[in-house]
Design a protein around this motif. Structure first.
Motif, PDB file in Angstrom:
ATOM      1  N   TYR A  37       0.863  -1.175   0.000  1.00  0.00           N
ATOM      2  CA  TYR A  37       0.000   0.000   0.000  1.00  0.00           C
ATOM      3  C   TYR A  37       0.898   1.224   0.000  1.00  0.00           C
ATOM      4  N   ARG A  38       0.297   2.371  -0.314  1.00  0.00           N
ATOM      5  CA  ARG A  38       1.062   3.614  -0.232  1.00  0.00           C
ATOM      6  C   ARG A  38       0.186   4.731   0.312  1.00  0.00           C
ATOM      7  N   GLN A  39       0.838   5.680   0.938  1.00  0.00           N
ATOM      8  CA  GLN A  39       0.152   6.842   1.514  1.00  0.00           C
ATOM      9  C   GLN A  39       0.127   7.915   0.434  1.00  0.00           C
ATOM     10  N   ASN A  40      -1.071   8.303  -0.003  1.00  0.00           N
ATOM     11  CA  ASN A  40      -1.176   9.289  -1.066  1.00  0.00           C
ATOM     12  C   ASN A  40      -1.119  10.705  -0.496  1.00  0.00           C
ATOM     13  N   PRO A  41      -1.055  11.727  -1.359  1.00  0.00           N
ATOM     14  CA  PRO A  41      -0.941  13.111  -0.865  1.00  0.00           C
ATOM     15  C   PRO A  41      -2.104  13.544   0.028  1.00  0.00           C
ATOM     16  N   ARG A  42      -3.237  12.863  -0.073  1.00  0.00           N
ATOM     17  CA  ARG A  42      -4.372  13.182   0.805  1.00  0.00           C
ATOM     18  C   ARG A  42      -4.261  12.415   2.120  1.00  0.00           C
ATOM     19  N   ASN A  43      -3.109  11.803   2.327  1.00  0.00           N
ATOM     20  CA  ASN A  43      -2.830  11.069   3.565  1.00  0.00           C
ATOM     21  C   ASN A  43      -3.711   9.826   3.714  1.00  0.00           C
ATOM     22  N   GLN A  44      -4.164   9.302   2.582  1.00  0.00           N
ATOM     23  CA  GLN A  44      -4.944   8.082   2.597  1.00  0.00           C
ATOM     24  C   GLN A  44      -4.049   6.932   2.166  1.00  0.00           C
ATOM     25  N   ARG A  45      -4.207   5.798   2.829  1.00  0.00           N
ATOM     26  CA  ARG A  45      -3.423   4.624   2.468  1.00  0.00           C
ATOM     27  C   ARG A  45      -4.191   3.865   1.387  1.00  0.00           C
ATOM     28  N   GLU A  46      -3.575   3.726   0.226  1.00  0.00           N
ATOM     29  CA  GLU A  46      -4.268   3.100  -0.899  1.00  0.00           C
ATOM     30  C   GLU A  46      -3.557   1.827  -1.349  1.00  0.00           C
ATOM     31  N   LEU A  47      -4.362   0.906  -1.828  1.00  0.00           N
ATOM     32  CA  LEU A  47      -3.829  -0.366  -2.291  1.00  0.00           C
ATOM     33  C   LEU A  47      -2.981  -0.169  -3.536  1.00  0.00           C
ATOM     34  N   VAL A  48      -1.828  -0.816  -3.568  1.00  0.00           N
ATOM     35  CA  VAL A  48      -0.992  -0.858  -4.759  1.00  0.00           C
ATOM     36  C   VAL A  48      -1.114  -2.238  -5.408  1.00  0.00           C
ATOM     37  N   ALA A  49      -0.866  -3.275  -4.627  1.00  0.00           N
ATOM     38  CA  ALA A  49      -0.947  -4.638  -5.158  1.00  0.00           C
ATOM     39  C   ALA A  49      -1.031  -5.619  -3.995  1.00  0.00           C
ATOM     40  N   ILE A  50      -1.704  -6.726  -4.247  1.00  0.00           N
ATOM     41  CA  ILE A  50      -1.720  -7.806  -3.269  1.00  0.00           C
ATOM     42  C   ILE A  50      -1.454  -9.130  -3.965  1.00  0.00           C
ATOM     43  N   ILE A  51      -0.957 -10.088  -3.193  1.00  0.00           N
ATOM     44  CA  ILE A  51      -0.739 -11.440  -3.701  1.00  0.00           C
ATOM     45  C   ILE A  51      -1.238 -12.409  -2.633  1.00  0.00           C
ATOM     46  N   THR A  52      -2.095 -13.302  -3.042  1.00  0.00           N
ATOM     47  CA  THR A  52      -2.685 -14.239  -2.099  1.00  0.00           C
ATOM     48  C   THR A  52      -1.749 -15.417  -1.840  1.00  0.00           C
ATOM     49  N   SER A  53      -2.157 -16.250  -0.910  1.00  0.00           N
ATOM     50  CA  SER A  53      -1.367 -17.437  -0.604  1.00  0.00           C
ATOM     51  C   SER A  53      -1.299 -18.384  -1.806  1.00  0.00           C
ATOM     52  N   GLU A  54      -2.302 -18.310  -2.671  1.00  0.00           N
ATOM     53  CA  GLU A  54      -2.304 -19.150  -3.885  1.00  0.00           C
ATOM     54  C   GLU A  54      -1.516 -18.527  -5.030  1.00  0.00           C
ATOM     55  N   GLY A  55      -1.048 -17.302  -4.819  1.00  0.00           N
ATOM     56  CA  GLY A  55      -0.281 -16.617  -5.856  1.00  0.00           C
ATOM     57  C   GLY A  55      -1.112 -15.748  -6.776  1.00  0.00           C
ATOM     58  N   ASN A  56      -2.388 -15.582  -6.470  1.00  0.00           N
ATOM     59  CA  ASN A  56      -3.217 -14.678  -7.262  1.00  0.00           C
ATOM     60  C   ASN A  56      -2.843 -13.236  -6.951  1.00  0.00           C
ATOM     61  N   LYS A  57      -2.850 -12.408  -7.978  1.00  0.00           N
ATOM     62  CA  LYS A  57      -2.398 -11.025  -7.832  1.00  0.00           C
ATOM     63  C   LYS A  57      -3.486 -10.044  -8.237  1.00  0.00           C
ATOM     64  N   ILE A  58      -3.552  -8.964  -7.505  1.00  0.00           N
ATOM     65  CA  ILE A  58      -4.469  -7.871  -7.825  1.00  0.00           C
ATOM     66  C   ILE A  58      -3.664  -6.575  -7.802  1.00  0.00           C
ATOM     67  N   TYR A  59      -3.874  -5.749  -8.809  1.00  0.00           N
ATOM     68  CA  TYR A  59      -3.158  -4.484  -8.912  1.00  0.00           C
ATOM     69  C   TYR A  59      -4.127  -3.319  -8.987  1.00  0.00           C
ATOM     70  N   ALA A  60      -3.711  -2.197  -8.417  1.00  0.00           N
ATOM     71  CA  ALA A  60      -4.444  -0.960  -8.632  1.00  0.00           C
ATOM     72  C   ALA A  60      -4.286  -0.556 -10.095  1.00  0.00           C
ATOM     73  N   ASP A  61      -5.303   0.087 -10.636  1.00  0.00           N
ATOM     74  CA  ASP A  61      -5.259   0.476 -12.049  1.00  0.00           C
ATOM     75  C   ASP A  61      -4.054   1.356 -12.357  1.00  0.00           C
TER      76      ASP A  61
END
Length: 116
Positions: A37-61
């Protein structure tokens, strides 16, 4: 309790690359869903990418096609390869772990600055 330690944050030029690493404690790391995750200029923590235990990946646009998340269960490590960096990628990047029972843990963050 899961401890997370990020590293790899630095200054990079636009168009450049960085690789973030996150070392995790725990003997059942392979069961965790890991994320960046990353902290954006509005001080909000936003998702960048995740990877599950099975290796599935999700990315922010906003990072699709540029960033790649990966994990090495043998080393209890998760990585974020960041290519084609943009100034708007400047942020503190945080490693996150979510256990199978829903507990969530955060690292202390690592600063990424993209500037010429």
């Amino acid at each position: 309790q899961v401890q997370l330690v990020e590293s790899g944050g630095s200054l990079a030029q636009p168009g450049g690359s960085l690789r973030l690493s996150c070392a995790a404690s725990g003997s059942i790391f392979s069961t965790y869903t890991m994320g960046w995750y990353r902290q954006n200029p509005r001080n909000q923590r936003e998702l960048v990418a995740i990877i599950t235990s099975e290796g599935n990946k999700i990315y922010a646009d906003f990072v699709k096609g540029r960033f790649t998340i990966s994990r090495d269960n043998a080393k209890n490590m998760v990585y974020l390869q960041m290519n084609s960096l943009k100034p708007e990628d400047t942020a503190v990047y945080y490693c996150n772990a979510r256990t199978v029972i829903g507990s969530t843990f955060w690292g202390q963050g690592t600063q990424v600055t993209v500037s010429s």
